[in-house]
Design a protein around this motif. Structure first.
Motif, PDB file in Angstrom:
ATOM      1  N   ARG A  39      44.551  34.096  53.188  1.00  0.00           N
ATOM      2  CA  ARG A  39      44.228  35.138  52.200  1.00  0.00           C
ATOM      3  C   ARG A  39      42.763  35.054  51.790  1.00  0.00           C
ATOM      4  NH1 ARG A  39      42.156  37.481  48.342  1.00  0.00           N
ATOM      5  NH2 ARG A  39      43.228  38.450  46.627  1.00  0.00           N
ATOM      6  N   THR A  43      38.995  37.803  52.354  1.00  0.00           N
ATOM      7  CA  THR A  43      38.596  38.287  51.039  1.00  0.00           C
ATOM      8  C   THR A  43      37.262  39.018  51.104  1.00  0.00           C
ATOM      9  OG1 THR A  43      39.784  36.516  49.932  1.00  0.00           O
ATOM     10  CG2 THR A  43      38.016  37.537  48.694  1.00  0.00           C
ATOM     11  N   CYS A  47      34.595  42.557  45.880  1.00  0.00           N
ATOM     12  CA  CYS A  47      35.693  42.736  44.910  1.00  0.00           C
ATOM     13  C   CYS A  47      36.667  41.556  44.861  1.00  0.00           C
ATOM     14  CB  CYS A  47      36.451  44.023  45.199  1.00  0.00           C
ATOM     15  SG  CYS A  47      37.378  44.012  46.752  1.00  0.00           S
ATOM     16  N   ASN A  49      39.191  40.974  46.627  1.00  0.00           N
ATOM     17  CA  ASN A  49      40.535  41.345  47.063  1.00  0.00           C
ATOM     18  C   ASN A  49      40.607  41.217  48.578  1.00  0.00           C
ATOM     19  OD1 ASN A  49      41.507  42.055  44.471  1.00  0.00           O
ATOM     20  ND2 ASN A  49      40.427  44.001  44.613  1.00  0.00           N
ATOM     21  N   CYS A  67      34.855  45.371  51.891  1.00  0.00           N
ATOM     22  CA  CYS A  67      35.673  46.579  52.044  1.00  0.00           C
ATOM     23  C   CYS A  67      34.744  47.757  52.302  1.00  0.00           C
ATOM     24  CB  CYS A  67      36.461  46.852  50.762  1.00  0.00           C
ATOM     25  SG  CYS A  67      37.601  45.562  50.275  1.00  0.00           S
ATOM     26  N   LEU A 163      41.341  31.558  44.287  1.00  0.00           N
ATOM     27  CA  LEU A 163      42.136  32.152  45.363  1.00  0.00           C
ATOM     28  C   LEU A 163      43.005  31.110  46.050  1.00  0.00           C
ATOM     29  CD1 LEU A 163      39.626  34.617  47.033  1.00  0.00           C
ATOM     30  CD2 LEU A 163      41.633  35.188  45.682  1.00  0.00           C
ATOM     31  N   ASP A 174      49.999  40.477  47.764  1.00  0.00           N
ATOM     32  CA  ASP A 174      48.703  41.075  48.093  1.00  0.00           C
ATOM     33  C   ASP A 174      48.738  41.714  49.479  1.00  0.00           C
ATOM     34  OD1 ASP A 174      47.694  40.193  45.675  1.00  0.00           O
ATOM     35  OD2 ASP A 174      46.477  38.577  46.540  1.00  0.00           O
TER      36      ASP A 174
END
Length: 194
Positions: A39, A43, A47, A49, A67, A163, A174
């Motif tokens: 995960r 990332t 952000c 995420n 992103c 995280l 997620d």
């Protein structure tokens, strides 16, 4: 993190999941560690995420991902990366697009397997252990220190640490919240008029 490391982590997660014995929870230990690492490796550097519409720098030295919507945003990296300051060098990374889809699929498989109940139990036990560690730690001194350090809002070490400490159940959630992507669609091309 480069795509090769992300791919290796994904393969380790798959191998660990496929070799888990449902009646022996000790075989899940590596899975509990690897899922947060995977995960974290997927990332967004803006952000924090899981990357959506992943983009990476075309410069070979830089291995940071963002992103599509975060392109050009302020990165949470400390220290700042001198190679990826220019948002114009970021392009859609098809390898990452496929890798994020694979991450989502393996998380769906894990969540629909008998291992999921063990993950819930593991997360509850870990939460209790962390709470016990916090209550056992000595209280901070009430006297102020001579020199205060400024608070950093988004230090990369904090983001990475937080995280890696998220519950495995949250990692799965997620992944399942990610939108499905059609890998056959090509990113739009921009024509330059001279």
């Amino acid at each position: 993190m480069d795509t090769e490391n992300c791919t290796n982590l994904y393969l380790q997660v798959c191998q660990t999941f496929l070799t888990c014995k449902y009646d022996d929870p000790t075989t899940f230990d590596d899975l509990y560690k690897l899922l947060p690492w995977l995960r974290q490796s997927l990332t967004c550097c803006v952000c924090a995420n899981v990357i959506v519409d992943p983009m990476s720098s075309t410069q070979s030295h830089c291995q940071h991902f963002v992103c599509g919507k975060c392109k050009g945003g302020k990165m949470i990296l400390r220290p700042q990366c001198s190679w990826c300051k220019d948002a114009e060098v970021f392009e859609t990374n098809q390898h990452l697009v496929v890798l994020v889809m694979c991450f989502k699929k393996i998380c769906q498989l894990i969540a629909s397997s008998p291992i999921y109940e063990h993950i819930l139990n593991y997360d509850q036990q870990r939460k209790k252990e962390l709470a016990a560690m916090k209550s056992d730690s000595p209280a901070k001194s009430d006297t102020p220190s001579k020199r205060k350090r400024p608070q950093r809002k988004f230090a990369r070490t904090y983001v990475t640490s937080s995280l890696l400490n998220i519950p495995v159940q949250q990692v799965l959630q997620d992944a399942m919240n990610l939108k499905d992507v059609d890998i056959n669609t090509q990113p739009p091309t921009v024509e330059c008029k001279t």
